[in-house]
Design an enzyme around this catalytic site. Structure first.
Site, PDB file in Angstrom:
ATOM      1  N   ARG A  37      94.851  -1.783 134.782  1.00 31.89           N
ATOM      2  CA  ARG A  37      93.839  -1.898 133.727  1.00 31.89           C
ATOM      3  C   ARG A  37      94.510  -1.814 132.358  1.00 31.89           C
ATOM      4  NH1 ARG A  37      88.489  -1.152 135.777  1.00 31.89           N
ATOM      5  NH2 ARG A  37      88.721  -0.888 138.016  1.00 31.89           N
ATOM      6  N   VAL A  38      93.968  -2.568 131.416  1.00 26.51           N
ATOM      7  CA  VAL A  38      94.512  -2.569 130.061  1.00 26.51           C
ATOM      8  C   VAL A  38      94.024  -1.305 129.353  1.00 26.51           C
ATOM      9  CG1 VAL A  38      94.547  -3.827 127.882  1.00 26.51           C
ATOM     10  CG2 VAL A  38      94.449  -5.084 130.036  1.00 26.51           C
ATOM     11  N   ASN A  49     105.532   1.035 130.538  1.00 24.94           N
ATOM     12  CA  ASN A  49     105.031   0.236 131.655  1.00 24.94           C
ATOM     13  C   ASN A  49     106.187  -0.541 132.272  1.00 24.94           C
ATOM     14  OD1 ASN A  49     103.043  -1.117 133.299  1.00 24.94           O
ATOM     15  ND2 ASN A  49     103.226  -2.909 131.959  1.00 24.94           N
ATOM     16  N   HIS A  51     106.833  -4.208 134.188  1.00 24.48           N
ATOM     17  CA  HIS A  51     106.167  -5.490 134.408  1.00 24.48           C
ATOM     18  C   HIS A  51     107.098  -6.396 135.213  1.00 24.48           C
ATOM     19  CE1 HIS A  51     103.445  -8.808 133.654  1.00 24.48           C
ATOM     20  NE2 HIS A  51     104.513  -9.550 133.420  1.00 24.48           N
ATOM     21  N   VAL A  81      98.721  -7.276 125.619  1.00 23.93           N
ATOM     22  CA  VAL A  81      98.974  -7.302 127.066  1.00 23.93           C
ATOM     23  C   VAL A  81     100.472  -7.542 127.301  1.00 23.93           C
ATOM     24  CG1 VAL A  81      98.489  -8.519 129.229  1.00 23.93           C
ATOM     25  CG2 VAL A  81      96.651  -8.131 127.576  1.00 23.93           C
TER      26      VAL A  81
END
Ligand code: GAR
Length: 207
Positions: free
Chosen positions: A96-97, A112, A114, A149
Site C-alpha cells: 500500500r502507498v 523500501n 523494489h 510511488v
C-alpha cells in the site's frame, strides 16, 4: 547509553525479505533489533515468520481502500510504530502507498525495497514489466520513501541478468535472491549511521 537501534517492519506478503533481515540481525550483521512487524493482511506469511521468532507481530485492518490505508488504519499504524519507539521503518513487500500523515510522522526514516532498477519500472509486478520490456539487466533497489510511488532517493541497487529462457517466476526468484543480499546491507549501513543524504544523492560514508 545509546539505546539499540529499533526497526519496525511492514509487509503484506510471504515475508522472505523480513526473514533475510531477521537472520542478518540474529547473525550480528545488522546492529539493531526488529521491534515490531505490522501487516495489512491477516494471513500474511510475514506475521507467522515474526511470531516464530518471538517478534511482536500485529495485523491492522487496512480499511476500505485497495491501494492505500484509510485514515483510521493509518493512525493505527502510526500509533503502533510510535509506541514501539522505532528508529527506522522498513517496508518489506508492503503493498500500500503511504500518505502524508504517515510520511510526516517518520520523515526520512522509511525505506523500501523494489524489484527493479529504479527509476525503471516503478509500481506493480516490476519484474514482469522488465521482462515484457525486453531489458537484458534488471535488479532491485532500496530507497527512501517519499510521497511518490517508488520515487525516493536511492540507497543501493543490485543488478541481475535477464536470461533468454526466463519466465516471470524465474526472474522474480533471481531478483528476490538479490534483495535478500542488498536489503540487509543497506539496513545495516542505516543502523550504523553510515548513510548521509544530500538531495537525491545518498552517500555511504564507509562501505
Ligand atoms: C519483494 O520482491 C519486494 O521487492 C516487492 O514485494 C516482494 C515481497 O516479497 N515489493 C514491491 O513490489 C513494492 N512495490 P517478500 O514478502 O517475500 O519479502
Amino acid at each position: 547509553m545509546n539505546h539499540p537501534f529499533r526497526i519496525g517492519v511492514l509487509g503484506s506478503g510471504k515475508g522472505s525479505n523480513f526473514v533475510a533481515l531477521a537472520d542478518a540481525v540474529a547473525a550480528g550483521k545488522i546492529p539493531a533489533q526488529i521491534a515490531i512487524v505490522l501487516s495489512d493482511v491477516e494471513s500474511a506469511g510475514i506475521l507467522a515468520h515474526a511470531r516464530e521468532r518471538k517478534i511482536p507481530a500485529q495485523f491492522i485492518p487496512p480499511g476500505k481502500f485497495r491501494t492505500k490505508l484509510d485514515e483510521d488504519a493509518e493512525r493505527a499504524f502510526v500509533v503502533a510504530l510510535q509506541n514501539t519507539k522505532v528508529d527506522l521503518i522498513v517496508l518489506a513487500g508492503f503493498m500500500r502507498v503511504l500518505k502524508g500523515d504517515f510520511l510526516r510522522a517518520f520523515e526520512g526514516r522509511i525505506v523500501n525495497v523494489h524489484p527493479s532498477l529504479l527509476p525503471s519500472f516503478p509500481g506493480l509486478e516490476a519484474w514482469k514489466q522488465a521482462l515484457d520490456h525486453g531489458v537484458k539487466v534488471t535488479g532491485c533497489t532500496v530507497h527512501f520513501v517519499d510521497a511518490g510511488v517508488d520515487s525516493g532517493a536511492i540507497i543501493g541497487q543490485q543488478t541481475v541478468p535477464v536470461l533468454d529462457n526466463d519466465t516471470a517466476e524465474s526472474l522474480h526468484a533471481r531478483i528476490h535472491a538479490a534483495e535478500h543480499e542488498l536489503y540487509p546491507r543497506c539496513v545495516a549501513a542505516l543502523a550504523r549511521k553510515e548513510i548521509s543524504v544530500a538531495g537525491r544523492r545518498v552517500i555511504w560514508k564507509k562501505s
